[in-house]
Design an enzyme around this catalytic site. Structure first.
Site, mmCIF file in Angstrom:
data_model
loop_
_atom_site.group_PDB
_atom_site.id
_atom_site.type_symbol
_atom_site.label_atom_id
_atom_site.label_comp_id
_atom_site.label_asym_id
_atom_site.label_seq_id
_atom_site.Cartn_x
_atom_site.Cartn_y
_atom_site.Cartn_z
ATOM 1 C CG ASP A 126 -1.154 5.150 3.306
ATOM 2 O OD1 ASP A 126 -1.982 4.726 2.470
ATOM 3 O OD2 ASP A 126 -0.984 4.653 4.429
ATOM 4 C CG ASP A 184 -1.827 -1.185 1.284
ATOM 5 O OD1 ASP A 184 -2.587 -1.390 0.323
ATOM 6 O OD2 ASP A 184 -1.757 -1.923 2.275
ATOM 7 C CG ASP A 186 0.876 5.175 14.362
ATOM 8 O OD1 ASP A 186 1.827 5.450 13.592
ATOM 9 O OD2 ASP A 186 0.002 4.335 14.064
#
Length: 470
Positions: A87, A85, A165
């Site tokens: 982002d 993926d 995070d």
């Protein structure tokens, strides 16, 4: 697959050295202690990045906005792992992103407003830089426990990094300049093979309790350890997972156990006492023994899942939940049998009870709970394989999952099922005519009036074996 990932990480960590740094000229990047590295020297090459992700970045730049690859893709590229993926983060607002990509873009989310840019079936997620820590901002909402309910405050990259995070997920890559930007020593934590949070872990876990299980997932997937500061609050704050929506926890459970490292995930969740917040019935029964042996079915099921993922075979969430909840369901079924219900009614009632409790923790969609029921029901029907019944059972859409389930039950110690499993294995390998003869042979070999009784006490609760796991 996990072994290949570990080997790739080891090779990359060995090649990452402090000499592979360079400063970016100009004043494009501000902030204190920011470090920049040559992407090429960190193992990042454009041929490893999906063309759609590069097109998205360059389209935003052509429109006059900043845009970077961020998060797991950058981390994986630096570790020598092919990302799945990509982002992207930008200073364009979600509405401005939609203006750039028009009909290809869809805005989603209330808690965090995001843009999804479609390239055929591929979706590239684009987020706007998050703003600072102004808890009184009207676009930010925090509940009494400190959990972040809504956060659509936009800002700069200097502010955005502190909203992320983990340090290893806060690396930004500019493909135009071939630069990795690191505000929080993420590269250093990659070298140390550790999962560390950005900011105060006690605050960050309260903002979003799911970060605790995300930390476990990344640690298991990458073969890393949690930094001591990331470990310390979990014992006290794990209970906050009860406040997370059950729909979100269902999604997180799939990410945890379909990561290719399900066994390691399971062990770490149990180690940090987080598993009970996801599968409370399963956690309670794992604290007991089955005829003086540890309960192995969950372990066998997770090993099977890891093997399928390593072989690029599909995995079904229904199989995961069927395995996790099998023994709690069988205990409940035995209680109903003791109360006088028929075997079929006892199974139906037990399945309903167990799935209802589980769905209050992880919102399993109905299409999967229906499949779970089918897998469980077929565990009893596959014994009745005489004559035409074998072909009818083989045609059932859930036959293969039920057959595999019997296989893990045998591997977990139910050796009395081995003949049944072997019979169905042989049956599937025969052509249609041979299958008919094979099933008819069962009729000829059967002895009238001799019906083997199942061991109804196999899952009976015994006071001297019962235990709780708080």
């Amino acid at each position: 697959m996990i072994k290949r990932i570990f080997n790739a990480i080891s090779r990359r960590l060995a090649r990452i050295t402090p000499e592979q740094t360079r400063e970016v000229t100009g004043a494009e990047i501000s902030g204190t202690n920011v470090q920049t590295y040559s992407g090429h020297q960190q193992g990042i090459h454009h041929r490893l990045i999906d063309k759609a992700a590069l097109d998205t970045v360059f389209s935003l730049k052509r429109a006059g906005y900043e845009a970077y690859l961020v998060g797991g893709a950058v981390r994986d590229l630096m570790l020598g792992i092919e990302p799945k993926d990509f982002d992207i983060v930008t200073n364009a607002s979600p509405d401005q992103v939609k203006q750039v990509f028009r009909h290809r873009c869809q805005l989603i989310g209330r808690r965090f407003r995001l843009a999804h840019v479609r390239y055929g079936r591929l979706i590239i997620e684009v987020a706007t830089f998050r703003g600072g820590q102004d808890d009184n901002h009207p676009a930010r909402q925090i509940d009494d426990s400190g959990r972040l309910l809504r956060d659509n405050v936009y800002g700069t990259m200097d502010e955005d990094v502190w909203r992320r995070d983990f340090t290893i997920n806060a690396l930004y890559y500019d493909p135009k300049r071939d630069v990795v930007i690191d505000y929080v020593d993420g590269r250093e934590d990659l070298q140390a093979a550790q999962i560390a949070l950005i900011g105060d872990p006690w605050v960050r876990y309260r903002e979003d309790p799911v970060r605790m299980i995300r930390a476990v997932r990344f640690a298991a997937k990458l073969g890393f350890n949690l930094a001591p500061s990331a470990e310390a609050p979990i014992a006290e704050l794990g209970g906050l997972l009860k406040e997370v929506s059950n729909a979100r926890l269902f999604d997180e459970v799939l990410k945890l156990f379909h990561s290719g490292a399900a066994i390691l995930v399971f062990e770490k969740l149990r180690h940090y006492d987080l598993f009970k917040h996801l599968f409370p019935l399963t956690d309670a029964i794992l604290a007991t023994e089955n005829e003086h042996f540890p309960r192995q079915l969950v372990i066998e099921a997770l090993q099977s899942t890891d093997r399928r993922i390593a072989e690029d075979k599909p995995v079904n969430p229904a199989f995961l939940f069927a395995a996790m909840l099998w023994e709690p369901m069988m205990q409940a079924r035995q209680d109903y049998l003791d109360d006088g219900l028929s075997p079929q009614d006892a199974l139906f009632a037990a399945a309903g009870d167990v799935l209802h409790i589980q769905c209050s923790h992880t919102a399993v969609p109905k299409r999967f709970t229906a499949q779970v029921r089918d897998i469980w029901n077929l565990q009893f029907r596959l014994h009745k394989r005489f004559g035409d019944r074998a072909a009818a059972l083989r045609a059932h859409p859930r036959f293969r999952a039920a057959y595999d389930f019997i296989g893990i039950r045998v591997a977990a110690g139910e050796t009395e099922l081995k003949d049944l499993f072997d019979w169905w294995t042989d049956y599937q390998e025969k052509d249609p005519l041979e299958q008919i003869r094979f099933a008819n042979q069962m009729v000829r070999d059967a002895k009238p009036g001799r019906r083997k009784r199942s061991n109804r006490n196999f899952y009976r609760k015994k006071s001297d074996q019962s235990a709780t796991h708080d």
